[in-house]
Write a protein that holds these residues in place. Structure first.
Motif, PDB file in Angstrom:
ATOM      1  N   GLY A 349      15.284   7.627 -37.803  1.00 53.59           N
ATOM      2  CA  GLY A 349      16.503   7.533 -37.001  1.00 53.59           C
ATOM      3  C   GLY A 349      17.035   6.138 -36.792  1.00 53.59           C
ATOM      4  O   GLY A 349      18.086   5.963 -36.169  1.00 53.59           O
ATOM      5  N   GLN A 409      24.418  11.534 -33.732  1.00 58.10           N
ATOM      6  CA  GLN A 409      23.409  11.191 -32.731  1.00 58.10           C
ATOM      7  C   GLN A 409      22.960  12.437 -31.968  1.00 58.10           C
ATOM      8  O   GLN A 409      21.852  12.488 -31.442  1.00 58.10           O
ATOM      9  N   CYS A 417      17.476  13.459 -40.349  1.00 57.53           N
ATOM     10  CA  CYS A 417      17.137  13.385 -38.917  1.00 57.53           C
ATOM     11  C   CYS A 417      18.358  12.869 -38.160  1.00 57.53           C
ATOM     12  O   CYS A 417      19.317  12.387 -38.758  1.00 57.53           O
ATOM     13  N   LYS A 418      18.338  12.981 -36.838  1.00 52.38           N
ATOM     14  CA  LYS A 418      19.435  12.465 -36.015  1.00 52.38           C
ATOM     15  C   LYS A 418      19.415  10.932 -36.015  1.00 52.38           C
ATOM     16  O   LYS A 418      18.386  10.313 -36.251  1.00 52.38           O
ATOM     17  N   LYS A 420      19.110   7.657 -34.113  1.00 51.92           N
ATOM     18  CA  LYS A 420      18.460   7.371 -32.825  1.00 51.92           C
ATOM     19  C   LYS A 420      18.604   5.917 -32.369  1.00 51.92           C
ATOM     20  O   LYS A 420      18.993   5.636 -31.251  1.00 51.92           O
ATOM     21  N   HIS A 421      18.260   4.978 -33.245  1.00 49.25           N
ATOM     22  CA  HIS A 421      18.261   3.551 -32.863  1.00 49.25           C
ATOM     23  C   HIS A 421      19.139   2.775 -33.844  1.00 49.25           C
ATOM     24  O   HIS A 421      18.890   2.822 -35.040  1.00 49.25           O
TER      25      HIS A 421
END
Length: 428
Positions: A349, A409, A417-418, A420-421
């Motif tokens: 992410g 997000q 995957c989403k 994230k950072h």
């Protein structure tokens, strides 16, 4: 003592600090001075300019001791940056230690649990064996040799006969108490390594390349496994204490199974639907999520409107709205994007958005997943005179890049995957 700390954009800050200050304390000091949010991922990073090596300084290490090993004529630097992977192996050890690279003591059951792997690493009596092929640079030569290595509690060894683990075939390579482990930041350029996944051991008091013990792996997963296992071998429980420090004193935090505590007010929030004559609580989590996404997108559309001189709304230029965002990096190359993400840690992410170099009209989403960095093209579409952006050939469309990032997000969609950072270039 005075130290100078740099950020990614090469701004720097000089700090007067006591001689016994730790890397963690320096990070805390800069977080307070710059009003950053402390999410426990800030790290002090040592970069050796001349040799193209770098490492994340452990939270408990004394900064003045690190600086005392520098050679004065070299322009080595300390950086403040985020490293989301710093303690990720405590949360998800199975992805850091693949089955084909780890062996357990013969008395251990074949199936070792999530926390069992870590307890073995942290135990004083047992230690899992890490094994596999690495390329080693021959001392005093430019050539590299592929050898079968084994990591044991007593140090790192290689086999002189294929994959034999017999004591007579094992030759000592190095131990770690008097040396530090660095990652190669320049790939193949300086050392002529066969791959870009290099790391090495540098004696504490040595400044030159002559005493470096250089290795390189065939892929990122292998390098991450070796380097994580050596960190655990060298620092053991000290790493676990560093990881646990932010959670000390919080009820509900059990060792090796930590979930951040939520506030009471956050626990008492519920999703509500005000669309009908009477409000109702949305109990279905899927419905609650879709309503949240809709609300977010509606808010974004409203936020993009500005009033013209006559007081009527006009849309902001969605061509440039993304440039003010911390996750957007203007005109950086694929290699620079990969370097930035690697510096922030290969946690699922971690991402950034950049201009495409091959096609000036498109953008690229660079994303970390499964210890690899993947690149996804964001394509502009024109429909009925309006410009949209898409990652999935127009099935999901967004009016600007901010809307696209906010959507992914919350939703994985076509991505692995989403988001994230994000990778941001902080200023000190």
């Amino acid at each position: 003592q005075v130290i100078k700390v740099y950020s990614e954009d090469d701004t720097n800050r000089a700090l007067e600090v006591p001689s016994d200050i730790t890397a963690k304390d320096v990070c805390q000091l800069l977080i307070l001075k710059n009003h950053y949010i402390d999410d426990h991922s800030w790290t002090l990073f040592e970069q050796l300019t001349h040799t193209g090596l770098g490492r994340a300084i452990e939270d408990h290490e004394l900064v003045m001791e690190v600086q005392s090993s520098w050679v004065t004529e070299e322009e080595n630097k300390l950086y403040l940056r985020k490293n989301y992977a710093k303690y990720e192996f405590f949360k998800n050890p199975l992805s850091f230690f693949p089955d084909h690279m780890i062996s357990f003591p013969s008395e251990t059951n074949a199936a070792v649990s999530h926390s069992g792997i870590l307890q073995m690493f942290l135990s004083a009596s047992t230690y899992p064996e890490i094994h596999g092929y690495l390329h080693a640079k021959e001392q005093g030569k430019k050539s590299w040799k592929k050898l079968y290595f084994l990591l044991r509690r007593s140090g790192l060894y290689f086999s002189t006969k294929g994959t034999s683990k017999e004591p007579r075939h094992l030759q000592f390579f190095c131990e770690f108490s008097n040396s530090d482990m660095y990652m190669s930041l320049t790939g193949k350029k300086i050392s002529g390594a066969p791959t870009n996944y290099g790391f090495c051991f540098k004696p504490n008091k040595s400044g030159g390349t002559r005493d470096l013990k250089q290795l390189c792996a065939d892929d990122e997963q292998s390098r991450t496994c070796w380097m994580t296992a050596i960190r655990l071998l060298k620092y053991g429980m000290q790493l676990y204490q560093n990881y646990m420090q932010p959670y000390q004193g919080r009820s509900g935090c059990s060792p090796l199974n930590i979930t951040p505590m939520r506030s009471i007010s956050e626990n008492s929030l519920v999703a509500m639907d005000f669309s009908g004559h009477r409000s109702r609580i949305i109990e279905n989590p899927t419905e609650a999520l879709s309503v949240a996404v809709e609300e977010g997108l509606a808010w974004r559309r409203r936020g993009c409107l500005r009033l013209n001189s006559h007081g009527s709304p006009i849309a902001m230029s969605n061509m440039a709205i993304h440039r003010s965002q911390s996750w957007f990096h203007h005109k950086i190359s694929r290699e620079e994007a990969q370097r930035l993400i690697l510096q922030h840690g290969l946690v699922d992410g971690v991402f950034l958005v950049r201009d495409s170099q091959s096609n000036p009209k498109t953008f690229v989403l660079s994303l970390s997943h499964g210890l690899k960095i993947k690149h996804f093209q964001i394509v502009p579409l024109e429909d009925d005179g309006k410009l949209f952006y898409t990652l999935d050939d127009g099935h999901t469309r967004f009016t600007d890049l901010i809307q696209l990032v906010e959507f992914y997000q919350l939703n994985k969609g076509v991505l692995p995957c989403k988001l994230k950072h994000y990778c941001a270039q902080i200023a000190l």
